[in-house]
Each structure stands twice: as C-alpha cells, then as structure tokens.
Design a protein around this motif. Structure first.
Motif, mmCIF file in Angstrom:
data_model
loop_
_atom_site.group_PDB
_atom_site.id
_atom_site.type_symbol
_atom_site.label_atom_id
_atom_site.label_comp_id
_atom_site.label_asym_id
_atom_site.label_seq_id
_atom_site.Cartn_x
_atom_site.Cartn_y
_atom_site.Cartn_z
ATOM 1 N N PRO A 135 2.161 10.833 18.345
ATOM 2 C CA PRO A 135 2.062 9.412 18.703
ATOM 3 C C PRO A 135 1.596 9.272 20.152
ATOM 4 O O PRO A 135 1.940 10.092 21.010
ATOM 5 N N CYS A 136 0.830 8.247 20.412
ATOM 6 C CA CYS A 136 0.316 8.057 21.777
ATOM 7 C C CYS A 136 1.148 7.038 22.534
ATOM 8 O O CYS A 136 1.876 6.226 21.951
ATOM 9 N N ARG A 137 1.029 7.116 23.830
ATOM 10 C CA ARG A 137 1.575 6.097 24.732
ATOM 11 C C ARG A 137 0.400 5.655 25.588
ATOM 12 O O ARG A 137 -0.274 6.488 26.222
ATOM 13 N N VAL A 138 0.141 4.349 25.611
ATOM 14 C CA VAL A 138 -1.076 3.820 26.216
ATOM 15 C C VAL A 138 -0.770 3.193 27.569
ATOM 16 O O VAL A 138 0.174 2.389 27.699
ATOM 17 N N PHE A 139 -1.576 3.539 28.585
ATOM 18 C CA PHE A 139 -1.421 3.007 29.935
ATOM 19 C C PHE A 139 -2.778 2.532 30.448
ATOM 20 O O PHE A 139 -3.825 2.994 29.994
ATOM 21 N N ASP A 140 -2.715 1.648 31.432
ATOM 22 C CA ASP A 140 -3.940 1.144 32.047
ATOM 23 C C ASP A 140 -4.219 1.754 33.410
ATOM 24 O O ASP A 140 -5.271 1.499 33.996
ATOM 25 N N ASP A 141 -3.289 2.545 33.940
ATOM 26 C CA ASP A 141 -3.531 3.270 35.191
ATOM 27 C C ASP A 141 -2.508 4.385 35.327
ATOM 28 O O ASP A 141 -1.512 4.441 34.599
ATOM 29 N N GLN A 142 -2.755 5.291 36.302
ATOM 30 C CA GLN A 142 -1.887 6.447 36.436
ATOM 31 C C GLN A 142 -0.548 6.114 37.092
ATOM 32 O O GLN A 142 0.426 6.871 36.932
ATOM 33 N N VAL A 143 -0.456 5.002 37.791
ATOM 34 C CA VAL A 143 0.826 4.589 38.363
ATOM 35 C C VAL A 143 1.816 4.275 37.247
ATOM 36 O O VAL A 143 3.002 4.627 37.317
ATOM 37 N N GLN A 144 1.330 3.617 36.188
ATOM 38 C CA GLN A 144 2.191 3.327 35.044
ATOM 39 C C GLN A 144 2.697 4.617 34.399
ATOM 40 O O GLN A 144 3.850 4.690 33.960
ATOM 41 N N VAL A 145 1.865 5.628 34.342
ATOM 42 C CA VAL A 145 2.275 6.915 33.775
ATOM 43 C C VAL A 145 3.394 7.519 34.613
ATOM 44 O O VAL A 145 4.398 8.010 34.070
ATOM 45 N N ALA A 146 3.236 7.503 35.923
ATOM 46 C CA ALA A 146 4.250 8.075 36.809
ATOM 47 C C ALA A 146 5.595 7.378 36.638
ATOM 48 O O ALA A 146 6.649 8.029 36.624
ATOM 49 N N LYS A 147 5.579 6.062 36.500
ATOM 50 C CA LYS A 147 6.825 5.313 36.314
ATOM 51 C C LYS A 147 7.481 5.658 34.981
ATOM 52 O O LYS A 147 8.705 5.839 34.906
ATOM 53 N N ALA A 148 6.678 5.775 33.923
ATOM 54 C CA ALA A 148 7.223 6.127 32.617
ATOM 55 C C ALA A 148 7.805 7.539 32.628
ATOM 56 O O ALA A 148 8.859 7.803 32.037
ATOM 57 N N PHE A 149 7.138 8.445 33.326
ATOM 58 C CA PHE A 149 7.641 9.817 33.447
ATOM 59 C C PHE A 149 8.974 9.833 34.177
ATOM 60 O O PHE A 149 9.938 10.480 33.735
ATOM 61 N N ALA A 150 9.043 9.115 35.288
ATOM 62 C CA ALA A 150 10.283 9.082 36.083
ATOM 63 C C ALA A 150 11.443 8.487 35.294
ATOM 64 O O ALA A 150 12.598 8.875 35.480
ATOM 65 N N ALA A 151 11.137 7.564 34.399
ATOM 66 C CA ALA A 151 12.174 6.912 33.595
ATOM 67 C C ALA A 151 12.553 7.722 32.362
ATOM 68 O O ALA A 151 13.417 7.304 31.587
#
Length: 609
Positions: free
Chosen positions: A449-465
């Motif tokens: 399954p994918c997780r969709v983001f519009d920029d790499q900052v959103q990825v970093a926040k999701a990773f941290a959470a």
C-alpha cells in the motif's frame, strides 16, 4: 580491433536514425555560423573590436592584429561551492599559458553555479534544475561577443557541466575543452557519515554532532568525494573526449593538476580553425559520443540525474536519445566500479585503483564503447585508456595497468554485476528510472500500500510520528519540472533507510529527483508524465493516487503500476506555486518545461530543439 557489442551498435544505429533530421539541421547551422564568424576582424567593425580588447593589457596588440588564437574562458567560479573555488586562480594562469604558445585568453563570461548540497531540502533547491538553462544562456551571452577562436569551460558540478555543454554546443564551430578542478581529499569514512545521518533522523544524534560529521566529510576545496552528479559529470567528459585524458580526478593545488590545465590551454591554441588540426565541438559531440556518455554512466554506477542531462545536452547537438535507449544499454554494459554510495570507497580511491583510464580501456577492449569518436586530444578514444603523470616536470601519459583494488574497480570480464544498474520501469503510473546498482537485488521488487505526500517535509513528519512503520511505497508527487522545478529529495534518504533497516519493505516513487546519492532504498524517480501533467492540462497518473492504493514497483520485470482504478477519480489539488527565494522569477521556466525524459528544459522546448 574488438568488434562493437551488438547492443551498443543497435542502440547507436537507432539514435542515429532517430536524429537524422535534427542532427543534419544542427550541423548545417554550425557550418553557416562558423563561416560567418571565421574572422572576427572581418565580422566585427573596428569599434566593436576595440571594445572587446580595450582592457586586454599586454595582449591587446595580439588580439587586435589576430597574431594568434584568442581563447574565451567561461568560468563558473564562486567561493561558496568547494569544487568551483579553485577556479578563481585559473584565468591569470591560463593567460600566461596561452602566451607560451603565441595565443591569448580572455574571460568571456561567468555563469552561476549552485550546489545541491547547500540547497538540498531548502527553498533554493527549486531553482536547481532550471539553473542548467540559466547557465547555458549565460555561456551563450559570454560567447556571443564573437571574439574567440576556442573555448575553455571552467565548471564541474551538478547542473553546471550540462549547462555549459548545452551553451557551448550552440557555438559548436568553436573547439572547446572542459577544464576540471578535481576532488577534495578524502574525509571521514562514508559509512560513518551515513550512520550519523541516520542517527540524526531517529533523534539519536544532535545537530551539533551531525554538523561535525558533515564538516569532516566536506572539508576543503574540490568536488565532494562521493560519486554523485558532479563526479559523474567528469566521468562523462572523459568518455566523450572533452577533457584531456585522465584529467577528471586529479586533486586541486597539485603540480599535476596545474600541468593538465596548462596542457589544455596549449591544446586549445592548437585545434582552432587557423591550424591544421581543427576540432570544433560540433564534430566531437555526435551520436557515438552521446552513447559513450551513457555507457560510462552505466559502467560506473553514476548519478541518475544524467538520465535527464544526457537527453538535454544531446538535443543541443541535434541528437535524440531516450530512457528506452539507456535501459537497453544497461542490459549490455557491466558494472565495473562500486564508488560510494554504491560502495565503500570514494572517487579518490576509485582514481587510485585505476580510475577512468582503467574503465575506458576495459570498455574499449570489450567492444562496449565507441573508439572512433573525435576527441579534443586525439583522433579516437584510445588515448583516454591511459593515466597522466609527471615525468620530472613534463606531463606524460602511461598505461592505466590492472585494477589496484577489485573491491572498487573490476575488469569487464569479472564485473560486479552483468548490467549497468539503470532500469526503465513503466506501467499505468507512467515511466520512471530505477537505479539498481546501489540496491540489494532482493529489494528490486515490492508491492505494498502507498502513502501519498506532496513534499518531503510531510514525509519527515509522518516518519517521526511512526506512521510509516510498515511495508510501504512512499509516493512524493508534484515535484516535477512544471510543478516546482524538480528538486532533489535528499531528505528522504535517511528516514527511508531507517525504515528499511527496521525490516520493512520500503520504496519511493516520485516525479522528483534523487541524484547519485539515492542510496540503498529502491526508488522510481523522474516519474513521467509528472503529476502536474503537461501544458495541455493532461494530469500525470501520480495525481490520481490515494493513500492505501497498492503500488507495484519491480526492476525485475520493469513494472510501475497500481491496481487502483485511476480513471474513475479526479486529480488531487496541487500545492500553490511557491513564492520567495526568487522562485517566482522562474515561473516562465516551470510553465514551459517539457518532461523529464526529454531533459526537463524550458529553454530547449521553447527553442524547438
């Protein structure tokens, strides 16, 4: 003479056939322009000439009377980029070297030179790809003075060399040599640097510790020592015969480095139209030279950025090459080197093990590269299978010899892997590049399954959470040339690497760039068409993906697809156009850029090339 490998021959023939009209048009234009500007004393009125040599000092009389050739220097010097800092000292030295052979040299112009290492993850990165267009335009402005008989290009890093080459090719009647500055000495071990980056991503290292680690890695003048875009540029200039042989990886400030620069100036004086060995750039950069650049990229595991740059500079010479060509070449070209991030050692270790002389000799002997190209130094590429050295005070070349370290550099008969590690993946999510050379084969295929983001900052926040602690295909969209200038997404590498180390199956799919530093995580990059789509309003397939859609990425069978019914959906709303840091000034470039597979260039698209 070794027969050319059938795949190399087949791809080259296809490129030649596809390029027939555009290449003929280019060569015709170069012939016309070369004749028009054959003699500056005829082409330029006296007032124009007087302006051109007014500040030439002791060289004024020679330029005015055309006593000898005048070399135009295009410099990408600045103090911010370590690789370009040495260029500040080059022009005064080059003027002396020119006088030694009855020539003159003038700085024709300067180009910007930005560093993705400085701007990565920051707003300035959104200017990065289009800086290549700006560099080409700036080089054209400098050369437009029509005062020169040959050109020295002083540039080394990411977009700078492709930009200088694009600009130079539009003045292709002029002989041109690229003059590198070389890599900085090796710093801390690459594994140590990578470890600290991942610890910082996990919150286990402080910013001060991270900065100390980075400062011990990037610590002096010269290119960064990992095998990213800058050093891949130097490899390509060797493969195309646009350096003096073996010039790529000699460190700054050494006697050998200065001897090579001196020899380049002397050679520029010898290969002008006025001599008996005329070597215009348009003649050197042909279909075979472009294929050689691609072969070198694959054989050394070079930067994926060149899947964009090679089609772009090839277009400037009337040559058309695409990702299918690169993929077919990759199946035939073995991987001969493992340089960090594909291996443990850096470019200094690569050079010490035999470097480009070894690689080129092996490729030529195996029939994997075109020997019969016109180079700036010789009538074919054979001389580039050697290495430079100082015989006393005299510059000389000798056989490269066997590999000095087969953990770094191997012969074609015993490669690291049978193919060059660059795959084309395609399907209902478009076409993208997958660099396999840095990825363990068991990770070449993932369906999750994918997780969709519009920029790499959103990825970093999701990773941290902790939201990504699972098998996941991370999709980062609206990162293409038309959306935001196609920045490199370096910030994704540490967190995705951590997830992979935790045992999860992880992959990245993006219409952005990841460069030669993409590392160990499987990634489909440069996805084309990009999410924002084209100027006709046709959205790219990534715009229709939603969280939870199952995505399949496979370098084994070349698949990039989803099981979701994309046709039944409306596209996602893209982020608003960014303002600040000059990004608004680049709106024209974004609006007119073409797709990544053609080079992601607004300038070339608008020029109809």
């Amino acid at each position: 003479m070794t027969r050319l490998h059938p795949a190399i021959e087949r791809v080259t023939d296809r490129v030649i056939d596809r390029s027939r009209k555009s290449r003929a048009a280019y060569l015709e234009l170069m012939a016309i322009e070369g004749d028009r500007h054959r003699d500056r004393n005829v082409a330029l009125p006296c007032s124009n000439l007087a302006h051109g040599f007014a500040a030439a000092g002791e060289d004024k009389d020679s330029i005015a009377t055309r006593r000898g050739p005048n070399i135009g220097i295009i410099s990408a010097y600045n103090d911010t980029i370590s690789a370009h800092q040495p260029y500040g000292a080059y022009p005064p030295q080059m003027k002396v070297f020119a006088r030694e052979v009855g020539a003159t040299a003038q700085v024709a112009g300067a180009t910007p030179a930005m560093c993705d290492g400085v701007t990565q993850g920051a707003d300035g990165m959104e200017l990065s790809l289009f800086s290549r267009d700006v560099i080409a335009l700036a080089a054209s402005v400098g050369l437009s003075h029509a005062m020169y008989d040959s050109v020295a290009m002083l540039g080394i890093c990411d977009k700078i060399v492709p930009g200088l080459l694009i600009g130079g090719l539009r003045f292709g009647w002029l002989p041109t040599i690229f003059v590198p500055s070389g890599p900085m000495p090796s710093g801390i071990a690459n594994k140590e640097k990578q470890k600290v980056r991942q610890l910082y991503a996990e919150g286990k290292a402080t910013r001060a510790e991270l900065l100390e680690s980075e400062s011990r890695s990037y610590h002096s003048a010269g290119t960064c020592t990992f095998y990213g875009t800058a050093n891949s540029n130097q490899m390509m200039m060797e493969m195309m015969g646009l350096h003096l042989p073996g010039a790529a990886f000699i460190q700054p400030g050494t006697p050998l480095r200065q001897a090579l620069t001196r020899a380049a100036v002397h050679r520029l004086a010898a290969i002008t139209r006025e001599g008996d060995d005329y070597r215009p750039l348009a003649q050197c950069v042909d279909e075979k030279a472009v294929v050689n650049a691609a072969v070198g990229l694959l054989a050394t595991g070079g930067s994926t950025n060149h899947a964009i740059h090679i089609p772009a500079f090839a277009r400037a010479a009337g040559v058309q090459i695409d990702w299918a060509d690169l993929a077919e070449l990759s199946h035939a070209v073995p991987l001969l080197s493992r340089v960090y991030p594909n291996g443990a050692g850096d470019v200094n270790h690569f050079h010490a093990a035999g470097g480009m002389g070894f690689v080129i000799r092996e490729l030529l002997d195996a029939g994997l590269a075109h020997r019969d190209i016109v180079t700036v130094a010789a009538d074919d590429l054979t001389a580039y299978g050697s290495e430079p050295w100082l015989d006393g005070e005299n510059l000389a070349w000798r056989e490269a010899g066997p590999s000095g370290d087969e953990a770094m550099l191997r012969p074609a008969a015993n490669p690291f892997q049978a193919d060059g590690g660059m795959r084309l993946v395609q399907g209902n999510l478009g076409r993208a590049c997958f660099k396999t050379s840095a990825v363990d084969p068991e990770r070449w295929e993932i369906e999750a399954p994918c997780r969709v983001f519009d920029d790499q900052v959103q990825v970093a926040k999701a990773f941290a959470a902790g939201e990504l602690d699972r098998d996941v295909v991370v999709v980062v969209r609206f990162q293409g040339p038309r959306a935001n200038g196609m920045p490199e997404l370096h910030k994704l590498t540490p967190p995705l690497g951590v997830l992979q180390d935790r045992g999860y199956k992880v992959a990245l799919v993006t219409d952005g760039r990841m460069s030669g530093a993409s590392g160990k995580v499987p990634a489909a990059i440069h996805a084309s068409p990009e999410a924002l789509g084209d100027m006709s309003g046709n959205w790219g397939p990534l715009a229709y993906l939603r969280d939870g859609d199952v995505v399949r990425l496979s370098a084994v069978d070349g698949t990039l697809s989803t099981t979701a019914d994309l046709a039944a959906r409306e596209p996602a709303t893209p982020p608003p156009a960014a303002q600040g840091m000059g990004r608004e000034l680049f709106a024209m470039f974004r609006a007119n850029a073409d797709e990544a597979e053609k080079g992601g260039s607004a300038m070339l698209a608008m020029a109809g090339l």
